[in-house]
Design a protein around this motif. Sequence first.
Motif, PDB file in Angstrom:
ATOM      1  N   GLY A   1       0.900  -1.020   0.039  1.00 21.72           N
ATOM      2  CA  GLY A   1      -0.187  -0.042  -0.066  1.00 21.72           C
ATOM      3  C   GLY A   1       0.830   1.052  -0.119  1.00 21.72           C
ATOM      4  O   GLY A   1       0.313   2.126   0.193  1.00 21.72           O
ATOM      5  N   LYS A   2       2.332   1.208  -0.256  1.00 19.28           N
ATOM      6  CA  LYS A   2       3.001   2.196  -0.152  1.00 19.28           C
ATOM      7  C   LYS A   2       2.979   2.922  -1.617  1.00 19.28           C
ATOM      8  O   LYS A   2       3.673   4.343  -1.821  1.00 19.28           O
ATOM      9  N   ALA A   3       2.585   2.368  -2.586  1.00 20.64           N
ATOM     10  CA  ALA A   3       2.400   2.868  -3.797  1.00 20.64           C
ATOM     11  C   ALA A   3       0.990   2.380  -4.396  1.00 20.64           C
ATOM     12  O   ALA A   3       0.593   1.402  -4.006  1.00 20.64           O
ATOM     13  N   ASP A   4       0.366   3.129  -5.489  1.00 16.43           N
ATOM     14  CA  ASP A   4      -0.805   2.757  -5.635  1.00 16.43           C
ATOM     15  C   ASP A   4      -0.893   2.100  -7.123  1.00 16.43           C
ATOM     16  O   ASP A   4      -1.865   1.358  -7.316  1.00 16.43           O
ATOM     17  N   ALA A   5       0.414   2.263  -7.698  1.00 15.81           N
ATOM     18  CA  ALA A   5       0.319   1.264  -9.086  1.00 15.81           C
ATOM     19  C   ALA A   5       1.870   1.163  -9.340  1.00 15.81           C
ATOM     20  O   ALA A   5       2.565   2.003  -8.777  1.00 15.81           O
ATOM     21  N   PHE A   6       2.161   0.438 -10.602  1.00 16.40           N
ATOM     22  CA  PHE A   6       3.397   0.175 -10.781  1.00 16.40           C
ATOM     23  C   PHE A   6       3.442  -0.059 -12.394  1.00 16.40           C
ATOM     24  O   PHE A   6       2.617  -0.721 -12.927  1.00 16.40           O
ATOM     25  N   VAL A   7       4.522   0.901 -12.742  1.00 14.71           N
ATOM     26  CA  VAL A   7       4.833   0.882 -14.327  1.00 14.71           C
ATOM     27  C   VAL A   7       5.983   0.314 -14.571  1.00 14.71           C
ATOM     28  O   VAL A   7       7.005   0.583 -13.910  1.00 14.71           O
ATOM     29  N   SER A   8       6.074  -0.795 -15.587  1.00 13.23           N
ATOM     30  CA  SER A   8       7.451  -1.328 -16.044  1.00 13.23           C
ATOM     31  C   SER A   8       7.641  -1.448 -17.208  1.00 13.23           C
ATOM     32  O   SER A   8       6.587  -1.893 -17.796  1.00 13.23           O
ATOM     33  N   ALA A   9       8.692  -1.275 -17.846  1.00 13.77           N
ATOM     34  CA  ALA A   9       9.079  -1.655 -19.232  1.00 13.77           C
ATOM     35  C   ALA A   9       9.907  -2.749 -19.415  1.00 13.77           C
ATOM     36  O   ALA A   9      10.381  -3.186 -20.231  1.00 13.77           O
ATOM     37  N   GLY A  10       9.946  -3.714 -18.070  1.00 12.95           N
ATOM     38  CA  GLY A  10      10.752  -4.811 -18.147  1.00 12.95           C
ATOM     39  C   GLY A  10      10.342  -6.012 -18.754  1.00 12.95           C
ATOM     40  O   GLY A  10       9.174  -6.202 -19.338  1.00 12.95           O
ATOM     41  N   ASN A  11      10.847  -7.246 -18.514  1.00 12.32           N
ATOM     42  CA  ASN A  11      10.657  -8.535 -18.885  1.00 12.32           C
ATOM     43  C   ASN A  11       9.080  -8.983 -18.770  1.00 12.32           C
ATOM     44  O   ASN A  11       8.670  -9.059 -17.408  1.00 12.32           O
ATOM     45  N   THR A  12       8.416  -9.172 -19.663  1.00 13.21           N
ATOM     46  CA  THR A  12       7.013  -9.169 -19.406  1.00 13.21           C
ATOM     47  C   THR A  12       6.778 -10.492 -18.584  1.00 13.21           C
ATOM     48  O   THR A  12       5.685 -10.661 -17.835  1.00 13.21           O
ATOM     49  N   GLY A  13       7.129 -11.546 -18.974  1.00 12.00           N
ATOM     50  CA  GLY A  13       6.902 -12.927 -18.344  1.00 12.00           C
ATOM     51  C   GLY A  13       7.053 -12.779 -16.859  1.00 12.00           C
ATOM     52  O   GLY A  13       6.437 -13.201 -15.851  1.00 12.00           O
ATOM     53  N   ALA A  14       8.133 -12.212 -16.204  1.00 10.66           N
ATOM     54  CA  ALA A  14       8.600 -12.005 -15.224  1.00 10.66           C
ATOM     55  C   ALA A  14       7.389 -11.046 -14.520  1.00 10.66           C
ATOM     56  O   ALA A  14       7.198 -11.142 -13.231  1.00 10.66           O
ATOM     57  N   LEU A  15       7.171 -10.057 -15.005  1.00  9.15           N
ATOM     58  CA  LEU A  15       6.359  -9.029 -14.600  1.00  9.15           C
ATOM     59  C   LEU A  15       5.079  -9.736 -14.202  1.00  9.15           C
ATOM     60  O   LEU A  15       4.404  -9.622 -13.181  1.00  9.15           O
ATOM     61  N   VAL A  16       4.381 -10.546 -15.197  1.00  6.05           N
ATOM     62  CA  VAL A  16       3.098 -11.421 -14.823  1.00  6.05           C
ATOM     63  C   VAL A  16       3.223 -12.226 -13.947  1.00  6.05           C
ATOM     64  O   VAL A  16       2.324 -12.292 -12.805  1.00  6.05           O
ATOM     65  N   ALA A  17       4.324 -12.926 -13.648  1.00  3.58           N
ATOM     66  CA  ALA A  17       4.593 -14.182 -12.612  1.00  3.58           C
ATOM     67  C   ALA A  17       4.629 -13.224 -11.199  1.00  3.58           C
ATOM     68  O   ALA A  17       4.059 -13.769 -10.245  1.00  3.58           O
ATOM     69  N   LEU A  18       5.655 -12.142 -11.074  1.00  2.00           N
ATOM     70  CA  LEU A  18       5.647 -11.690  -9.926  1.00  2.00           C
ATOM     71  C   LEU A  18       4.408 -11.080  -9.520  1.00  2.00           C
ATOM     72  O   LEU A  18       4.251 -10.959  -8.261  1.00  2.00           O
ATOM     73  N   SER A  19       3.598 -10.338 -10.392  1.00  3.45           N
ATOM     74  CA  SER A  19       2.627  -9.436  -9.915  1.00  3.45           C
ATOM     75  C   SER A  19       1.630 -10.593  -9.300  1.00  3.45           C
ATOM     76  O   SER A  19       0.770 -10.256  -8.317  1.00  3.45           O
ATOM     77  N   ARG A  20       1.391 -11.524  -9.926  1.00  2.41           N
ATOM     78  CA  ARG A  20       0.352 -12.758  -9.442  1.00  2.41           C
ATOM     79  C   ARG A  20       0.908 -13.038  -8.206  1.00  2.41           C
ATOM     80  O   ARG A  20       0.090 -13.417  -7.072  1.00  2.41           O
ATOM     81  N   SER A  21       2.341 -13.503  -7.999  1.00  2.00           N
ATOM     82  CA  SER A  21       2.575 -13.762  -6.625  1.00  2.00           C
ATOM     83  C   SER A  21       2.498 -12.781  -5.415  1.00  2.00           C
ATOM     84  O   SER A  21       2.059 -13.007  -4.368  1.00  2.00           O
ATOM     85  N   LEU A  22       3.076 -11.605  -5.956  1.00  2.00           N
ATOM     86  CA  LEU A  22       3.081 -10.402  -4.660  1.00  2.00           C
ATOM     87  C   LEU A  22       1.649  -9.838  -4.564  1.00  2.00           C
ATOM     88  O   LEU A  22       1.293  -9.389  -3.332  1.00  2.00           O
ATOM     89  N   LEU A  23       0.872  -9.627  -5.745  1.00  2.00           N
ATOM     90  CA  LEU A  23      -0.285  -8.857  -5.498  1.00  2.00           C
ATOM     91  C   LEU A  23      -1.411  -9.735  -5.448  1.00  2.00           C
ATOM     92  O   LEU A  23      -2.388  -9.238  -4.955  1.00  2.00           O
ATOM     93  N   LYS A  24      -1.422 -10.924  -5.667  1.00  4.59           N
ATOM     94  CA  LYS A  24      -2.591 -11.920  -5.786  1.00  4.59           C
ATOM     95  C   LYS A  24      -3.481 -11.451  -6.719  1.00  4.59           C
ATOM     96  O   LYS A  24      -3.688 -10.306  -7.045  1.00  4.59           O
ATOM     97  N   LEU A  25      -4.299 -12.709  -7.466  1.00  5.25           N
ATOM     98  CA  LEU A  25      -5.525 -12.363  -8.370  1.00  5.25           C
ATOM     99  C   LEU A  25      -6.652 -12.014  -7.472  1.00  5.25           C
ATOM    100  O   LEU A  25      -7.060 -12.204  -6.274  1.00  5.25           O
ATOM    101  N   LEU A  26      -7.591 -11.208  -8.254  1.00  5.90           N
ATOM    102  CA  LEU A  26      -8.939 -10.813  -7.604  1.00  5.90           C
ATOM    103  C   LEU A  26      -9.736 -12.236  -7.569  1.00  5.90           C
ATOM    104  O   LEU A  26      -9.587 -13.094  -8.450  1.00  5.90           O
ATOM    105  N   PRO A  27     -10.610 -12.306  -6.775  1.00  8.00           N
ATOM    106  CA  PRO A  27     -11.605 -13.286  -6.579  1.00  8.00           C
ATOM    107  C   PRO A  27     -12.406 -13.580  -7.851  1.00  8.00           C
ATOM    108  O   PRO A  27     -12.923 -12.330  -8.320  1.00  8.00           O
TER     109      PRO A  27
END
Lengths: 341, 341
Positions: B97-123
């Motif tokens: 909750g220290k940031a409202d959003a994340f913007v990245s131009a990095g590795n897409t596969g890593a971004l998807v995997a890490l986002s799922r793992s750290l932010l979790k999916l919506l129900p």
Amino acid sequence: MIGQTIALDAMGGDFGSQVTVPASVQALLRFPLLNVILIGDQFEISRRLVLLGEEQASRISIVHAEYSIANDMRPSQALRTSKGSSMRIALELVADGKADAFVSAGNTGALVALSRSLLKLLPGIDRPALVSALPSLGHHQSWLLDLGANVSVDADTLFQFAVMGSVLAEEQLGYRPTVGLLNIGEEGIKGNDLVKCCSKMLQQCSAVNYIGYVEGDQIYTGKADVIVCDGFVGNVSLKTSEGVARLFLENLKMHVLESPFKRLVAKWLLSRLFNALNHLSPDQYNGASLLGLRGIVVKSHGRADITAFQHAIGEAVHEVDRQLPKKICERLEEVLLERHY
Amino acid sequence: MIGQTIALDAMGGDFGSQVTVPASVQALLRFPLLNVILIGDQFEISRRLVLLGEEQASRISIVHAEYSIANDMRPSQALRTSKGSSMRIALELVADGKADAFVSAGNTGALVALSRSLLKLLPGIDRPALVSALPSLGHHQSWLLDLGANVSVDADTLFQFAVMGSVLAEEQLGYRPTVGLLNIGEEGIKGNDLVKCCSKMLQQCSAVNYIGYVEGDQIYTGKADVIVCDGFVGNVSLKTSEGVARLFLENLKMHVLESPFKRLVAKWLLSRLFNALNHLSPDQYNGASLLGLRGIVVKSHGRADITAFQHAIGEAVHEVDRQLPKKICERLEEVLLERHY
């Protein structure tokens, strides 16, 4: 060269004989050794042929067909109920050796199913594939397949598509073409199981000059001469291209042609650009070959105009001259031998 | 509106801080309530920030990261070894909750995997999807998803993509958008099992304004506001579009800019065209949202320049203001309720 006899579905496509008959006449003028068999409503075709000169008339014949297959007929239904249709009669002429090739702007699903059933697949081929030439930057043209003959395939079939596409391109280019697999990244880790598995098979095949993965934005850069994908992806990619091209052309028209004076200046300034855009037009690339059959079948766009349909006839003439099915058969034997020993 | 705090992967993308830092400065000027957290090499970022004015400086902070995830790192490897990377630190800021959003131009596969793992999916969501706005003819814009977050999905997942895309588009358009499934024909008989099954599900769902199949050439005509497909097809379609656009622009340049005089005339004649083409440029549409997470993640193109990266930041700002994940969650509840009763 002993000439070509091409059977045409005169009633197929969105415009039927309105396009197919004049396009045939133009093709006869362009190819002096061409003979055309028009299949469809005899009365309608004859009526459209009245303006034809003597010389061309001797090279054209009509085979009557009661009806043409509707665009929304399912392939399975076409297989059962197509007797007497222009498409089926034309394919029977090819199967019987009375015509060297068939060109149709009709129902794609029915064409694929009937071609498989009447002409049969080449040995070593599990599915036919639709392939077409595409423009490309700094490079003459590329070929993309499958454009929609199949909605889903396995890695073996995709591999066969690569072999067939390679033979087709080689006949045009005069050298062993580079072949790429369409994927969502260039790195080995990217993609689905289908492309990963096929990529391994292609790496081990010396009969195909495989260069690895190609991304969507590289289709038009000439990175690979032949680009291979399943029919769903290929069809979406081809149609997306047409959509973007139209978006650009509409914008160009709207902004350049807003006043008569600007139109004049544009004509002077942009004549070479318009020629170049014309070279990018889908019409120039009309005529997708259905590869993998014991006969030559060329699919024209349903919306093809006279010029575009004539290009599809030209593609068939070219393939007859090159005896494409025989060449594919020989290459497949080479590939199979390599695998066995 | 209480402002937005956006975390940025300062080292991601092909140009790293050379693009991300100036783009952040531009975004701060554009959005008066924006605060930016730049994550990456503290020394390098500070060095690039020296030219920043006082007012903007107070709205920018730096969080040091030892390294950034390489473009060729596999998602599974990124999950195991990314501790201390700029991407992971940024996602942890969002998760905490220290940031409202994340913007990245990095590795897409890593971004998807890490986002799922750290932010979790919506129900109710099985997979996240990448979505981006696209230009369209006679119509403001369309949205296409999934652009490559997943290489293969089932019909349930595709259905969820349709719901999420619909919510995103509605927030922009102000009305319930039309939704189409990308397919290789418009007729019901066309397509693979995946689209046929998802089409049935969408027909029964009143929360989505489903209009049926959309073909590749209709992506840019405005036939549907939201176009849904799997990530393989979406990625190929998007990149094909970029390739065709480049083919046209290169041809335009080559033929118009051949002499200084023609260049001058072209500037007068085509100024509006160039503006229009600019409007079609992928840069204007940079910033694909990764939907389906309990947080806002925007993926910039790796090759994005300063302007394009700034657009991606703008997209994040917009989504923070609209509280997009909450809206998606509410719509999903509505859909689930409809299914159960």
